[in-house]
Design a protein around this motif. Structure first.
Motif, short mmCIF file in Angstrom:
data_model
loop_
_atom_site.label_atom_id
_atom_site.label_comp_id
_atom_site.label_asym_id
_atom_site.label_seq_id
_atom_site.Cartn_x
_atom_site.Cartn_y
_atom_site.Cartn_z
N ALA A 123 0.83 -1.21 0.00
CA ALA A 123 0.00 0.00 0.00
C ALA A 123 0.86 1.26 0.00
CB ALA A 123 -0.93 0.00 1.21
N ALA A 124 1.94 1.26 0.78
CA ALA A 124 2.80 2.43 0.87
C ALA A 124 3.54 2.70 -0.44
CB ALA A 124 3.81 2.25 2.00
N SER A 125 3.80 1.65 -1.20
CA SER A 125 4.57 1.80 -2.43
C SER A 125 3.68 2.00 -3.66
CB SER A 125 5.45 0.57 -2.66
OG SER A 125 4.65 -0.58 -2.90
N GLY A 126 2.41 1.63 -3.56
CA GLY A 126 1.54 1.68 -4.72
C GLY A 126 1.69 0.48 -5.63
N VAL A 127 2.39 -0.54 -5.15
CA VAL A 127 2.61 -1.78 -5.89
C VAL A 127 1.61 -2.80 -5.34
CG1 VAL A 127 4.27 -3.66 -6.30
CG2 VAL A 127 5.04 -1.28 -6.29
N SER A 128 1.03 -3.60 -6.21
CA SER A 128 0.05 -4.57 -5.74
C SER A 128 0.72 -5.59 -4.82
CB SER A 128 -0.61 -5.30 -6.91
OG SER A 128 0.27 -6.24 -7.48
N LEU A 129 -0.07 -6.12 -3.90
CA LEU A 129 0.43 -7.14 -2.98
C LEU A 129 0.93 -8.35 -3.74
CD1 LEU A 129 0.90 -8.17 -0.13
CD2 LEU A 129 -1.53 -8.84 -0.05
N GLU A 130 0.21 -8.74 -4.77
CA GLU A 130 0.63 -9.90 -5.57
C GLU A 130 1.98 -9.64 -6.25
OE1 GLU A 130 0.67 -13.71 -7.00
OE2 GLU A 130 -0.56 -12.83 -5.44
N ALA A 131 2.17 -8.44 -6.78
CA ALA A 131 3.45 -8.11 -7.42
C ALA A 131 4.57 -8.13 -6.39
CB ALA A 131 3.38 -6.75 -8.10
N LEU A 132 4.33 -7.58 -5.21
CA LEU A 132 5.34 -7.60 -4.15
C LEU A 132 5.70 -9.03 -3.80
CD1 LEU A 132 7.10 -6.37 -1.94
CD2 LEU A 132 5.05 -6.25 -0.50
N ARG A 133 4.71 -9.88 -3.64
CA ARG A 133 4.98 -11.29 -3.30
C ARG A 133 5.81 -11.97 -4.39
NH1 ARG A 133 -0.99 -12.56 -0.95
NH2 ARG A 133 -0.56 -11.94 1.19
N LYS A 134 5.48 -11.70 -5.64
CA LYS A 134 6.22 -12.32 -6.74
C LYS A 134 7.66 -11.82 -6.80
CE LYS A 134 2.33 -13.38 -9.75
NZ LYS A 134 1.66 -13.07 -11.02
N ILE A 135 7.86 -10.53 -6.53
CA ILE A 135 9.23 -9.98 -6.55
C ILE A 135 10.02 -10.55 -5.38
CG2 ILE A 135 10.58 -7.86 -6.24
CD1 ILE A 135 8.23 -6.43 -7.77
#
Length: 92
Positions: A35-47
């Motif tokens: 949320a703080a980065s504006g990146v989706s949770l799914e994208a964060l998990r994949k990265i």
């Protein structure tokens, strides 16, 4: 347009990037960082898991900013250089 396959080195660098971001996140919940980065949770998990080894620069910059990780330190850690200020936090 067909994207050429990634080299083993590129895949390993993606795994290191994910590990570094995960370590910098610490105990913060992934949803909070997303949320703080504006990146989706799914994208964060994949990265973080290395399943997206070459995320866009702006995605990496947003995530690094959200976890308080300067881009120069992140780049140095990915290049295998020692980062004196962060030590073990960037030793993935």
């Amino acid at each position: 347009m067909v994207r050429p396959p990634l080299s083993p080195e590129e895949r390993e660098r993606g795994r290191r990037l994910g590990a570094l971001l995960r370590a910098a996140r610490g105990s913060r919940p992934p949803a909070e960082v997303a949320a703080a980065s504006g990146v989706s949770l799914e994208a964060l998990r994949k990265i973080e898991s290395g399943r997206v080894p070459t995320p866009a620069f702006f995605t990496v910059a947003a995530l690094a900013g959200a976890v308080g990780l300067p881009l120069d330190e992140l780049a140095a850690a990915l290049a295998g250089e020692l980062v004196p200020d962060r030590g073990s936090a960037l030793s993935a």
